[in-house]
Scaffold this active site. Sequence first.
Site, short mmCIF file in Angstrom:
data_model
loop_
_atom_site.label_atom_id
_atom_site.label_comp_id
_atom_site.label_asym_id
_atom_site.label_seq_id
_atom_site.Cartn_x
_atom_site.Cartn_y
_atom_site.Cartn_z
N HIS A 19 0.82 -1.21 0.00
CA HIS A 19 0.00 0.00 0.00
C HIS A 19 0.86 1.27 0.00
O HIS A 19 0.44 2.30 -0.53
CB HIS A 19 -0.99 -0.04 1.17
CG HIS A 19 -2.01 -1.15 1.01
ND1 HIS A 19 -2.66 -1.75 2.06
CD2 HIS A 19 -2.47 -1.78 -0.12
CE1 HIS A 19 -3.48 -2.69 1.60
NE2 HIS A 19 -3.38 -2.73 0.29
N HIS A 42 -7.47 -8.27 -8.01
CA HIS A 42 -7.78 -9.10 -6.84
C HIS A 42 -8.05 -8.15 -5.68
O HIS A 42 -7.15 -7.78 -4.93
CB HIS A 42 -6.61 -10.03 -6.51
CG HIS A 42 -6.33 -11.04 -7.59
ND1 HIS A 42 -5.78 -10.69 -8.80
CD2 HIS A 42 -6.54 -12.38 -7.63
CE1 HIS A 42 -5.67 -11.78 -9.54
NE2 HIS A 42 -6.11 -12.82 -8.86
N SER A 126 -6.92 -2.12 -0.79
CA SER A 126 -6.57 -1.36 -2.00
C SER A 126 -7.76 -0.64 -2.63
O SER A 126 -7.61 0.51 -3.07
CB SER A 126 -5.86 -2.27 -3.01
OG SER A 126 -6.58 -3.47 -3.22
N GLU A 144 -13.23 -9.41 -7.78
CA GLU A 144 -13.12 -10.25 -6.58
C GLU A 144 -13.96 -11.50 -6.81
O GLU A 144 -15.14 -11.41 -7.12
CB GLU A 144 -13.58 -9.50 -5.33
CG GLU A 144 -13.65 -10.34 -4.06
CD GLU A 144 -12.35 -11.08 -3.73
OE1 GLU A 144 -11.28 -10.46 -3.70
OE2 GLU A 144 -12.42 -12.32 -3.52
N ASP A 172 -13.16 -13.45 -12.62
CA ASP A 172 -11.74 -13.82 -12.54
C ASP A 172 -10.87 -12.66 -13.03
O ASP A 172 -10.90 -12.32 -14.21
CB ASP A 172 -11.55 -15.07 -13.41
CG ASP A 172 -10.09 -15.46 -13.51
OD1 ASP A 172 -9.28 -15.01 -12.68
OD2 ASP A 172 -9.76 -16.24 -14.43
N GLY A 173 -10.13 -12.07 -12.12
CA GLY A 173 -9.30 -10.92 -12.48
C GLY A 173 -8.25 -11.27 -13.53
O GLY A 173 -7.95 -10.48 -14.42
N ASP A 193 -2.76 -8.48 -7.37
CA ASP A 193 -2.43 -8.85 -5.99
C ASP A 193 -3.15 -10.14 -5.58
O ASP A 193 -4.00 -10.14 -4.70
CB ASP A 193 -2.86 -7.67 -5.09
CG ASP A 193 -2.61 -7.93 -3.61
OD1 ASP A 193 -1.72 -8.72 -3.29
OD2 ASP A 193 -3.35 -7.35 -2.79
N1 SAM Z 1 -5.74 -6.20 -3.11
C1 SAM Z 1 -6.32 -6.33 -1.79
C2 SAM Z 1 -5.76 -5.26 -0.90
O1 SAM Z 1 -4.61 -4.83 -1.10
O2 SAM Z 1 -6.49 -4.81 0.00
C3 SAM Z 1 -6.07 -7.70 -1.20
C4 SAM Z 1 -6.40 -8.84 -2.10
S1 SAM Z 1 -6.13 -10.43 -1.44
C5 SAM Z 1 -4.40 -10.55 -1.30
C6 SAM Z 1 -6.47 -11.46 -2.83
C7 SAM Z 1 -7.95 -11.56 -3.16
O3 SAM Z 1 -8.09 -12.17 -4.44
C8 SAM Z 1 -8.74 -12.45 -2.20
O4 SAM Z 1 -9.81 -11.70 -1.67
C9 SAM Z 1 -9.27 -13.59 -3.07
O5 SAM Z 1 -10.58 -14.01 -2.72
C10 SAM Z 1 -9.28 -12.95 -4.44
N2 SAM Z 1 -9.14 -13.88 -5.59
C11 SAM Z 1 -8.53 -15.08 -5.65
N3 SAM Z 1 -8.49 -15.51 -6.93
C12 SAM Z 1 -9.09 -14.56 -7.68
C13 SAM Z 1 -9.30 -14.39 -9.08
N4 SAM Z 1 -8.91 -15.34 -9.96
N5 SAM Z 1 -9.91 -13.26 -9.53
C14 SAM Z 1 -10.30 -12.29 -8.65
N6 SAM Z 1 -10.11 -12.39 -7.30
C15 SAM Z 1 -9.51 -13.50 -6.84
#
Ligand code: SAM
Length: 319
Positions: A19, A42, A126, A144, A172-173, A193
């Site tokens: 961050h 993500h 984020s 997400e 799916d990101g 992320d």
């Molecule tokens: N970026 C956030 C932050 O900095 O506050 C934290 C994100 S966390 C490390 C990763 C997130 O990605 C989780 O909430 C998880 O559920 C989600 N996730 C996992 N695989 C994913 C995908 N293929 N596409 C989107 N989200 C996904």
Amino acid sequence: MFSYRHAFHAGNHADVLKHTVLIATLDHLLEKEAALTVVDTHAGAGLYRLDGDYAGTSGEAAEGILRLLAPAKAAPAPVPGASPARKTPKKPAAETQAPLADALARYLEVVRDFNPNGGARVYPGSPFIVHHLLREHDKLKLFELHPTDARTLDANIAQLEAGRQISVLRDDGFGSATKFLPPPSRRALVLCDPSYEIKSDYARVLDFVAEALKRFATGTYAVWYPIIPRPEAHDLPRRLKTMATKAGKSWLHATLTVKSSKITTDAAGATHRPGLPASGMFLINPPYTLKPLLAAALPQMAERLAQDRNAAFSLDSGG
Ligand code: SAM
């Protein structure tokens, strides 16, 4: 389905690194008037309670953001003979600690904006950090996939009443975020992320960045990754570097280590896993202002977040 929930980790040392880099990057990109699109592949739940059950269970924020907000404490001594690329922080004396570096002070300022009554009961993920900094004409695209976190994210974002400025996609990101590239204003920051709970995430990051660069070579890309004893994690920054170099793009790589990665066994024979010891941020097309800001902030992060004598940082760039 996924078991990773960012609420257990919110405000930990990895979030501090990620961050701080995110805010410093955005601050620079937002100096230009033209609209910026931020894509968060993500996103997580967006906002976290540090006094809630999740954060309380792991206590990770106590070794991250809460240490930075608390009065200064002396950190463990540096490791003699650390490799030159991994700089070990100088041992601080509590009473002589230097004022916070600009990037770290700015990060704390943003976290404090979410806690007007002091302390850090609320930690912005984020999506909320980005929204806090964006101007009305900028856009934010959030991905997400976790059903519970996607619902929470939706509810949290709804409170902002940001209308069409923010899109929340339960998708799916990796597979879908490139559809926003290039954005109409041709200015974008993409934060990638993932939780890396599935081994294939490492390869998917590389495929995602390769595809994104193909579609939009001048975007700024920021990838967070864990530094753990696993070949894929070790290879990821090396491969991103090769990708950026082949594409003729500049890059920056910052890492923060807070403790040893060694698994230990105590006198009773019980095994202790250290938890996440270190993480890195790899950026392609970083702002030129980022390196000097991190050169000042990283030693302080390593110093103040150190959990043992292995605390260290590295900062490298090219292109
Ligand atoms: N970026 C956030 C932050 O900095 O506050 C934290 C994100 S966390 C490390 C990763 C997130 O990605 C989780 O909430 C998880 O559920 C989600 N996730 C996992 N695989 C994913 C995908 N293929 N596409 C989107 N989200 C996904």
